[in-house]
Design a protein around this motif. Structure first.
Motif, PDB file in Angstrom:
ATOM      1  N   ILE A   1       9.248  10.895   2.319  1.00  0.00           N
ATOM      2  CA  ILE A   1       9.315   9.725   1.460  1.00  0.00           C
ATOM      3  C   ILE A   1       7.910   9.425   0.924  1.00  0.00           C
ATOM      4  O   ILE A   1       6.963   9.285   1.698  1.00  0.00           O
ATOM      5  CB  ILE A   1       9.872   8.500   2.209  1.00  0.00           C
ATOM      6  N   ALA A   2       7.809   9.388  -0.393  1.00  0.00           N
ATOM      7  CA  ALA A   2       6.565   8.985  -1.047  1.00  0.00           C
ATOM      8  C   ALA A   2       6.720   7.506  -1.385  1.00  0.00           C
ATOM      9  O   ALA A   2       7.454   7.147  -2.307  1.00  0.00           O
ATOM     10  CB  ALA A   2       6.325   9.826  -2.289  1.00  0.00           C
ATOM     11  N   TRP A   3       6.071   6.660  -0.590  1.00  0.00           N
ATOM     12  CA  TRP A   3       6.180   5.215  -0.736  1.00  0.00           C
ATOM     13  C   TRP A   3       5.034   4.733  -1.621  1.00  0.00           C
ATOM     14  O   TRP A   3       3.868   4.882  -1.272  1.00  0.00           O
ATOM     15  CB  TRP A   3       6.133   4.578   0.648  1.00  0.00           C
ATOM     16  N   SER A   4       5.375   4.209  -2.776  1.00  0.00           N
ATOM     17  CA  SER A   4       4.373   3.768  -3.745  1.00  0.00           C
ATOM     18  C   SER A   4       4.817   2.445  -4.356  1.00  0.00           C
ATOM     19  O   SER A   4       5.340   2.401  -5.464  1.00  0.00           O
ATOM     20  CB  SER A   4       4.217   4.855  -4.823  1.00  0.00           C
ATOM     21  N   PRO A   5       4.629   1.345  -3.601  1.00  0.00           N
ATOM     22  CA  PRO A   5       5.140   0.055  -4.090  1.00  0.00           C
ATOM     23  C   PRO A   5       4.467  -0.374  -5.389  1.00  0.00           C
ATOM     24  O   PRO A   5       3.293  -0.080  -5.623  1.00  0.00           O
ATOM     25  CB  PRO A   5       4.810  -0.918  -2.954  1.00  0.00           C
ATOM     26  N   ASP A   6       5.233  -1.052  -6.221  1.00  0.00           N
ATOM     27  CA  ASP A   6       4.723  -1.536  -7.508  1.00  0.00           C
ATOM     28  C   ASP A   6       3.490  -2.408  -7.332  1.00  0.00           C
ATOM     29  O   ASP A   6       2.635  -2.478  -8.218  1.00  0.00           O
ATOM     30  CB  ASP A   6       5.806  -2.342  -8.243  1.00  0.00           C
ATOM     31  N   THR A   7       3.394  -3.086  -6.185  1.00  0.00           N
ATOM     32  CA  THR A   7       2.302  -4.029  -5.940  1.00  0.00           C
ATOM     33  C   THR A   7       1.019  -3.362  -5.434  1.00  0.00           C
ATOM     34  O   THR A   7       0.010  -4.041  -5.253  1.00  0.00           O
ATOM     35  CB  THR A   7       2.748  -5.077  -4.905  1.00  0.00           C
ATOM     36  N   SER A   8       1.038  -2.051  -5.205  1.00  0.00           N
ATOM     37  CA  SER A   8      -0.174  -1.376  -4.718  1.00  0.00           C
ATOM     38  C   SER A   8      -1.156  -1.135  -5.862  1.00  0.00           C
ATOM     39  O   SER A   8      -0.796  -1.199  -7.038  1.00  0.00           O
ATOM     40  CB  SER A   8       0.181  -0.066  -4.014  1.00  0.00           C
ATOM     41  N   ARG A   9      -2.395  -0.851  -5.491  1.00  0.00           N
ATOM     42  CA  ARG A   9      -3.448  -0.630  -6.491  1.00  0.00           C
ATOM     43  C   ARG A   9      -3.152   0.611  -7.329  1.00  0.00           C
ATOM     44  O   ARG A   9      -2.652   1.608  -6.824  1.00  0.00           O
ATOM     45  CB  ARG A   9      -4.804  -0.437  -5.803  1.00  0.00           C
TER      46      ARG A   9
ATOM     47  N   ILE B   1      10.785  20.273   5.287  1.00  0.00           N
ATOM     48  CA  ILE B   1      11.312  19.052   4.660  1.00  0.00           C
ATOM     49  C   ILE B   1      12.610  19.417   3.944  1.00  0.00           C
ATOM     50  O   ILE B   1      12.676  20.412   3.243  1.00  0.00           O
ATOM     51  CB  ILE B   1      10.292  18.485   3.654  1.00  0.00           C
ATOM     52  N   GLN B   2      13.647  18.606   4.141  1.00  0.00           N
ATOM     53  CA  GLN B   2      14.949  18.913   3.553  1.00  0.00           C
ATOM     54  C   GLN B   2      15.309  18.019   2.377  1.00  0.00           C
ATOM     55  O   GLN B   2      16.040  18.429   1.487  1.00  0.00           O
ATOM     56  CB  GLN B   2      16.020  18.831   4.643  1.00  0.00           C
ATOM     57  N   VAL B   3      14.821  16.782   2.387  1.00  0.00           N
ATOM     58  CA  VAL B   3      15.147  15.841   1.316  1.00  0.00           C
ATOM     59  C   VAL B   3      13.874  15.081   0.948  1.00  0.00           C
ATOM     60  O   VAL B   3      13.115  14.689   1.826  1.00  0.00           O
ATOM     61  CB  VAL B   3      16.225  14.816   1.764  1.00  0.00           C
ATOM     62  N   GLU B   4      13.673  14.897  -0.354  1.00  0.00           N
ATOM     63  CA  GLU B   4      12.511  14.115  -0.794  1.00  0.00           C
ATOM     64  C   GLU B   4      12.973  12.880  -1.533  1.00  0.00           C
ATOM     65  O   GLU B   4      13.908  12.930  -2.324  1.00  0.00           O
ATOM     66  CB  GLU B   4      11.626  14.948  -1.721  1.00  0.00           C
ATOM     67  N   LEU B   5      12.308  11.770  -1.249  1.00  0.00           N
ATOM     68  CA  LEU B   5      12.582  10.512  -1.939  1.00  0.00           C
ATOM     69  C   LEU B   5      11.271   9.940  -2.456  1.00  0.00           C
ATOM     70  O   LEU B   5      10.246  10.029  -1.779  1.00  0.00           O
ATOM     71  CB  LEU B   5      13.160   9.470  -0.969  1.00  0.00           C
ATOM     72  N   GLN B   6      11.329   9.336  -3.619  1.00  0.00           N
ATOM     73  CA  GLN B   6      10.199   8.583  -4.180  1.00  0.00           C
ATOM     74  C   GLN B   6      10.677   7.147  -4.235  1.00  0.00           C
ATOM     75  O   GLN B   6      11.741   6.877  -4.780  1.00  0.00           O
ATOM     76  CB  GLN B   6       9.898   9.118  -5.584  1.00  0.00           C
ATOM     77  N   ALA B   7       9.917   6.224  -3.659  1.00  0.00           N
ATOM     78  CA  ALA B   7      10.350   4.827  -3.642  1.00  0.00           C
ATOM     79  C   ALA B   7       9.226   3.888  -4.050  1.00  0.00           C
ATOM     80  O   ALA B   7       8.091   4.041  -3.602  1.00  0.00           O
ATOM     81  CB  ALA B   7      10.857   4.457  -2.255  1.00  0.00           C
ATOM     82  N   THR B   8       9.557   2.930  -4.916  1.00  0.00           N
ATOM     83  CA  THR B   8       8.587   1.922  -5.326  1.00  0.00           C
ATOM     84  C   THR B   8       8.953   0.536  -4.782  1.00  0.00           C
ATOM     85  O   THR B   8       8.165  -0.383  -4.850  1.00  0.00           O
ATOM     86  CB  THR B   8       8.475   1.833  -6.863  1.00  0.00           C
ATOM     87  N   ASP B   9      10.166   0.404  -4.267  1.00  0.00           N
ATOM     88  CA  ASP B   9      10.542  -0.817  -3.552  1.00  0.00           C
ATOM     89  C   ASP B   9      11.588  -0.451  -2.498  1.00  0.00           C
ATOM     90  O   ASP B   9      12.211   0.609  -2.576  1.00  0.00           O
ATOM     91  CB  ASP B   9      11.011  -1.926  -4.507  1.00  0.00           C
TER      92      ASP B   9
ATOM     93  N   GLU C   1       0.833  -1.203   0.000  1.00  0.00           N
ATOM     94  CA  GLU C   1       0.000   0.000   0.000  1.00  0.00           C
ATOM     95  C   GLU C   1       0.865   1.248   0.000  1.00  0.00           C
ATOM     96  O   GLU C   1       1.936   1.260   0.598  1.00  0.00           O
ATOM     97  CB  GLU C   1      -0.905   0.026   1.237  1.00  0.00           C
ATOM     98  N   CYS C   2       0.369   2.300  -0.643  1.00  0.00           N
ATOM     99  CA  CYS C   2       1.082   3.580  -0.692  1.00  0.00           C
ATOM    100  C   CYS C   2       0.980   4.302   0.652  1.00  0.00           C
ATOM    101  O   CYS C   2      -0.011   4.158   1.373  1.00  0.00           O
ATOM    102  CB  CYS C   2       0.480   4.480  -1.767  1.00  0.00           C
ATOM    103  N   ARG C   3       1.987   5.104   0.943  1.00  0.00           N
ATOM    104  CA  ARG C   3       1.980   5.956   2.128  1.00  0.00           C
ATOM    105  C   ARG C   3       2.885   7.158   1.866  1.00  0.00           C
ATOM    106  O   ARG C   3       3.763   7.117   1.005  1.00  0.00           O
ATOM    107  CB  ARG C   3       2.545   5.231   3.363  1.00  0.00           C
ATOM    108  N   TYR C   4       2.691   8.200   2.666  1.00  0.00           N
ATOM    109  CA  TYR C   4       3.668   9.280   2.769  1.00  0.00           C
ATOM    110  C   TYR C   4       4.345   9.057   4.107  1.00  0.00           C
ATOM    111  O   TYR C   4       3.720   8.587   5.057  1.00  0.00           O
ATOM    112  CB  TYR C   4       3.005  10.657   2.809  1.00  0.00           C
ATOM    113  N   ALA C   5       5.615   9.428   4.193  1.00  0.00           N
ATOM    114  CA  ALA C   5       6.303   9.270   5.464  1.00  0.00           C
ATOM    115  C   ALA C   5       7.313  10.388   5.652  1.00  0.00           C
ATOM    116  O   ALA C   5       7.860  10.929   4.692  1.00  0.00           O
ATOM    117  CB  ALA C   5       7.002   7.913   5.514  1.00  0.00           C
TER     118      ALA C   5
END
Length: 139
Positions: free
Chosen positions: A88-96, A117-125, A64-68
């Motif tokens: 961190i924008a967490w958006s796994p490949d397996t989410s809807r 916020i000082q650093v931004e990351l986008q992550a799919t895994d 499932e996706c989340r912000y963190a």
């Protein structure tokens, strides 16, 4: 106040807990969830200041996706204790697909609500936000 693009509002608690993390350091991390039925971003989990980055990763759902927000402490080459606040924008490949679209369209507005916020990351895994990636973004 809903976001015109996604219709998502930001719960006051989201900003409040972020300010506590930033100013008082009462949390190591915050995980935010979009409640689709309420059309609102809410605080899902708060991490105690003593928790590690591994604890944080373990609290993110795998499908499932989340912000963190993660408050990363580190020591510079000059031996100075510092910290950086990661979004961190967490958006796994397996989410809807619908979920990924809602999180993607709401991200910028939500991020603007959190000043500092000082650093931004986008992550799919998990490898895209491993501790080596985090360390690489602070120096």
């Amino acid at each position: 106040m809903a976001n015109a693009a996604s219709g998502m509002a930001v719960h006051d608690d989201c900003k409040l807990k972020f300010l506590e993390l930033k100013a008082k350091r009462t949390h190591r991390f915050i995980i935010y969830k979009i409640e689709e039925k309420l059309k609102q971003v809410m605080v899902e989990k708060l991490g105690e200041p003593t928790l590690t980055y591994e604890d944080f990763i373990g609290n993110l759902p795998t499908n499932e996706c989340r912000y963190a927000i993660y408050d990363f402490d580190f020591v510079t080459e000059d031996n100075c204790q510092k910290s950086k606040i990661f979004f961190i924008a967490w958006s796994p490949d397996t989410s809807r697909v619908r979920s990924k679209m809602i999180y993607a369209s709401s991200k910028d507005r939500f991020k603007r609500e959190l000043d500092g916020i000082q650093v931004e990351l986008q992550a799919t895994d998990p490898t895209e936000m491993g501790i080596d990636v985090i360390k690489g973004r602070v120096y």
